[in-house]
Design a protein around this motif. Sequence first.
Motif, PDB file in Angstrom:
ATOM      1  N   LEU A  89       0.839  -1.189   0.000  1.00 26.57           N
ATOM      2  CA  LEU A  89       0.000   0.000   0.000  1.00 26.57           C
ATOM      3  C   LEU A  89       0.880   1.248   0.000  1.00 26.57           C
ATOM      4  CD1 LEU A  89      -2.716  -1.062   2.605  1.00 26.57           C
ATOM      5  CD2 LEU A  89      -2.843  -1.154   0.107  1.00 26.57           C
ATOM      6  N   LEU A  90       0.516   2.198  -0.858  1.00 28.21           N
ATOM      7  CA  LEU A  90       1.270   3.437  -1.005  1.00 28.21           C
ATOM      8  C   LEU A  90       0.333   4.625  -0.817  1.00 28.21           C
ATOM      9  CD1 LEU A  90       3.218   2.501  -4.268  1.00 28.21           C
ATOM     10  CD2 LEU A  90       4.055   2.299  -1.911  1.00 28.21           C
ATOM     11  N   GLU A  91       0.745   5.568   0.005  1.00 27.18           N
ATOM     12  CA  GLU A  91      -0.051   6.784   0.152  1.00 27.18           C
ATOM     13  C   GLU A  91       0.232   7.692  -1.040  1.00 27.18           C
ATOM     14  OE1 GLU A  91      -0.815  10.445   3.327  1.00 27.18           O
ATOM     15  OE2 GLU A  91       0.298   8.649   3.952  1.00 27.18           O
ATOM     16  N   GLY A  92      -0.815   8.127  -1.716  1.00 25.64           N
ATOM     17  CA  GLY A  92      -0.613   8.974  -2.882  1.00 25.64           C
ATOM     18  C   GLY A  92      -1.913   9.314  -3.564  1.00 25.64           C
ATOM     19  N   LYS A  93      -1.838  10.216  -4.532  1.00 21.35           N
ATOM     20  CA  LYS A  93      -2.997  10.700  -5.257  1.00 21.35           C
ATOM     21  C   LYS A  93      -2.995  10.180  -6.687  1.00 21.35           C
ATOM     22  CE  LYS A  93      -3.856  15.071  -4.919  1.00 21.35           C
ATOM     23  NZ  LYS A  93      -3.642  16.531  -4.988  1.00 21.35           N
ATOM     24  N   ALA A  94      -4.176  10.116  -7.275  1.00 23.76           N
ATOM     25  CA  ALA A  94      -4.307   9.656  -8.658  1.00 23.76           C
ATOM     26  C   ALA A  94      -3.570  10.570  -9.622  1.00 23.76           C
ATOM     27  CB  ALA A  94      -5.789   9.591  -9.043  1.00 23.76           C
ATOM     28  N   GLU A  95      -3.468  11.850  -9.277  1.00 26.55           N
ATOM     29  CA  GLU A  95      -2.817  12.808 -10.169  1.00 26.55           C
ATOM     30  C   GLU A  95      -1.294  12.771 -10.088  1.00 26.55           C
ATOM     31  OE1 GLU A  95      -6.546  14.805  -8.376  1.00 26.55           O
ATOM     32  OE2 GLU A  95      -5.014  13.354  -7.787  1.00 26.55           O
ATOM     33  N   ALA A  96      -0.744  11.996  -9.173  1.00 32.04           N
ATOM     34  CA  ALA A  96       0.714  11.888  -9.023  1.00 32.04           C
ATOM     35  C   ALA A  96       1.018  10.519  -8.431  1.00 32.04           C
ATOM     36  CB  ALA A  96       1.260  13.007  -8.139  1.00 32.04           C
ATOM     37  N   LEU A  97       0.895   9.487  -9.239  1.00 28.71           N
ATOM     38  CA  LEU A  97       1.023   8.114  -8.748  1.00 28.71           C
ATOM     39  C   LEU A  97       2.470   7.785  -8.389  1.00 28.71           C
ATOM     40  CD1 LEU A  97      -1.355   6.381 -11.317  1.00 28.71           C
ATOM     41  CD2 LEU A  97      -1.817   6.817  -8.886  1.00 28.71           C
ATOM     42  N   PRO A  98       2.697   7.178  -7.228  1.00 25.53           N
ATOM     43  CA  PRO A  98       4.057   6.898  -6.761  1.00 25.53           C
ATOM     44  C   PRO A  98       4.627   5.584  -7.299  1.00 25.53           C
ATOM     45  CG  PRO A  98       2.490   6.293  -5.061  1.00 25.53           C
ATOM     46  CD  PRO A  98       1.679   6.866  -6.202  1.00 25.53           C
ATOM     47  N   VAL A  99       4.478   5.354  -8.604  1.00 25.14           N
ATOM     48  CA  VAL A  99       5.049   4.166  -9.252  1.00 25.14           C
ATOM     49  C   VAL A  99       5.687   4.591 -10.566  1.00 25.14           C
ATOM     50  CG1 VAL A  99       3.393   2.576  -8.192  1.00 25.14           C
ATOM     51  CG2 VAL A  99       2.880   3.570 -10.413  1.00 25.14           C
TER      52      VAL A  99
END
Length: 252
Positions: free
Chosen positions: A117-127
């Motif tokens: 699980l990664l904390e993040g937003k759809a507009e700046a995906l952490p992958v």
Amino acid sequence: MNQPSSAPVHTPHQPLSDYYEGEAERAAFLHEIFNTTAPDYDRVEAMLAFGTGPSYRHRALQRAGLCAGMQVLDVGFGTGLVAAQAIRLTGDASRVVGVDPSPGMMQASPLAATVQLLEGKAEALPVGDASQDFVSMGYALRHVSDVQAAFAEFFRVLRPGGRVCVLEITPAEGRMANAMLKFYMRSIVPFASRMRGVKTNTPKIWRYYWDSIEACAPPARILDTLRSVGFTEVKRHTELGIFSEYTATKPA
């Protein structure tokens, strides 16, 4: 002046003044309400969907082309309701990654110990770029700040030939059907939630859900926005007139 139907969607809907006034307040409102209602979310959702949610999500992901061996990014993970079905279809929890801006929601998930699980937003995906075979989003499109930016991120992280599946609830066709759905989601579900002794904000989130559904950009513009970032084979499938499945492919 209204935007033409072909204009890409940025803000999914205008500010809902019953809950917040502008973008900064919207983000704070969503952060608080999702974190504080996380322990109740799954049981109220099961009541809302009459227990049919898991089977529907499973079928929707199948229709979108999700199958064994794919690497999946579930955006707007919430408590993992879509991701649970993705695991069933891929056959491997290690191939499913969840992203959500609400730590409270992710921590309340029964999948928290088995899925990355990664904390993040759809507009700046952490992958990374071209790292995923499939991107899913379940009932979270109305909560992003910029739909076109989110879809551009989906396109970026998918490998060539990768698929996207966005699930949403859309207003019913027909005045009577839509009025009944509105009454159910805005009145019956919050009332039943209070009767079950849920958290203070839980009835409020379900009223907000309907208000954001009613205000959201129409399906034709969502489809146009997927096309605007480069997706092809863009389609919408509906179930019961209200469950919309937006699917698309990144060209090979």
